[in-house]
Design an enzyme around this catalytic site. Structure first.
Site, short mmCIF file in Angstrom:
data_model
loop_
_atom_site.label_atom_id
_atom_site.label_comp_id
_atom_site.label_asym_id
_atom_site.label_seq_id
_atom_site.Cartn_x
_atom_site.Cartn_y
_atom_site.Cartn_z
N LYS A 78 -80.70 79.13 59.48
CA LYS A 78 -79.90 77.92 59.68
C LYS A 78 -78.84 77.79 58.61
O LYS A 78 -78.92 78.38 57.54
CB LYS A 78 -80.79 76.68 59.68
N THR A 92 -85.73 63.55 57.48
CA THR A 92 -85.07 62.94 58.65
C THR A 92 -85.41 63.67 59.94
O THR A 92 -84.99 63.25 61.01
CB THR A 92 -83.54 62.92 58.46
N GLY A 110 -84.33 66.40 61.11
CA GLY A 110 -83.25 67.15 61.74
C GLY A 110 -83.57 68.62 61.84
O GLY A 110 -83.42 69.24 62.91
#
Length: 316
Positions: free
Chosen positions: A197, A228, A230
């Site tokens: 990523k 969070t 994500g």
């Protein structure tokens, strides 16, 4: 559990994770230490220890989760109170070590706050730190006192072994988590895959590529912290898009801030398995989330430290 029976072992809790603290004392078989943690009218922390601890091994249980600054200040003041009450040792039990992600200078003129917190704990009077799955293992070296870092992987492995999932692949959501993923994979006798990523800015992750074979497999994503959500939800969605049969996720520390719960609800994650190092509010206890207790592990570590026994068996 039966009474432990040694009056020189004292355990106290502050305000961040009382549920876990009481589980730990029940597991050991000792009463919770008598103290009060309140506020003066102007918001300053007021602490009172309501029993003698002179010459005792004292264990203070406090996760430094949100509000991190409040909980750190409570802990520092409690350490000072215990020191001034003539405790023999002051053992700080921090299931979740806040500020651990600020362990280095990522950019110019940034602080290393994880080191600052270590300095504060030592200066206040802590003689040992007992924690679980530090975000960066080198934080142990920020201290000049003993640090026992316990591992959550065995707890997660036992849970997934009992589920009896077929054709499992363990997935690291980034390159930094490969060692953690390998430990879980070894216990489950499964291969690993890696999410490659790119993170353009804090708390925003973009999945770029998947390294490893995941088509038709049951994927288990493992991370130390989910904030969070994500990273974990993008990873889950990408795994399904690349042919994973179903996706589970797990972590040690469920920070779950901001949009985390909505993201998890709307993601391809079938079940998120977390530990109770951080006490979750009622609204975060959705059906997709399963919570495992670290109380047995931490209780065993506390007893071993008090009895001057080896803690190394609990590291693996």
């Amino acid at each position: 559990m039966a009474n432990y029976g040694d009056p020189n072992l004292k355990v106290f809790t502050l305000n961040s994770n009382k549920g876990l603290a009481y589980e730990i004392t029940e597991r050991i078989g000792v009463p919770m230490g008598k103290s009060s943690v309140t506020r003066f009218s102007d918001g300053e922390v007021q602490i009172n220890i309501e029993e003698s601890i002179r010459g005792c091994d004292v264990f203070l249980i406090q996760s430094t989760a949100a509000p991190a600054n409040e909980h750190i200040m409570e802990l520092l003041i409690m350490i000072d109170a215990v020191k001034r009450a003539s405790a023999k040792t002051i053992n700080v039990v921090i299931p979740y070590y806040g500020y651990a992600r600020q362990d280095r200078k990522a950019r110019a003129r940034e602080p290393i706050t994880a080191k600052l917190v270590a300095n504060l704990l030592e200066t206040a009077g802590a003689t040992r730190v007992l924690t679980l799955d530090l975000h960066a293992t080198q934080i142990q070296g920020f201290f000049d006192i003993p640090v026992d870092q316990l591992m959550g992987v065995p707890i997660l492995a036992e849970f997934f072994e009992k589920k009896g999932l077929d054709d499992v692949v363990v997935v690291s959501p980034d390159h930094g988590g490969v060692v953690r993923a390998r430990k879980l994979a070894d216990r489950l006798k499964a291969p690993i895959a890696i999410i490659d990523k790119r993170r353009p800015k804090p708390n925003v992750a973009e999945v770029m590529n998947i390294v490893g074979h995941i088509e038709g497999k049951t994927a288990i994503i493992i991370d130390d912290i989910i904030d969070t959500a994500g990273t974990i939800t993008l990873a889950a969605n990408a795994l399904v898009e690349h042919g994973a049969k179903e996706v589970y996720a797990c972590c040690t520390h469920p920070v779950l801030s901001g949009p985390a719960i909505e993201r998890i609800k709307n993601s391809k994650i079938k079940e998120l398995v977390v530990m109770n190092t951080i006490e979750l509010e009622e609204e975060k206890l959705i059906d997709k989330i399963t919570t495992l207790s670290v109380a047995p592990l931490m209780a065993e570590a506390i007893v071993r430290v008090h009895e001057h026994s080896s803690v190394s068996l609990l590291f693996d």
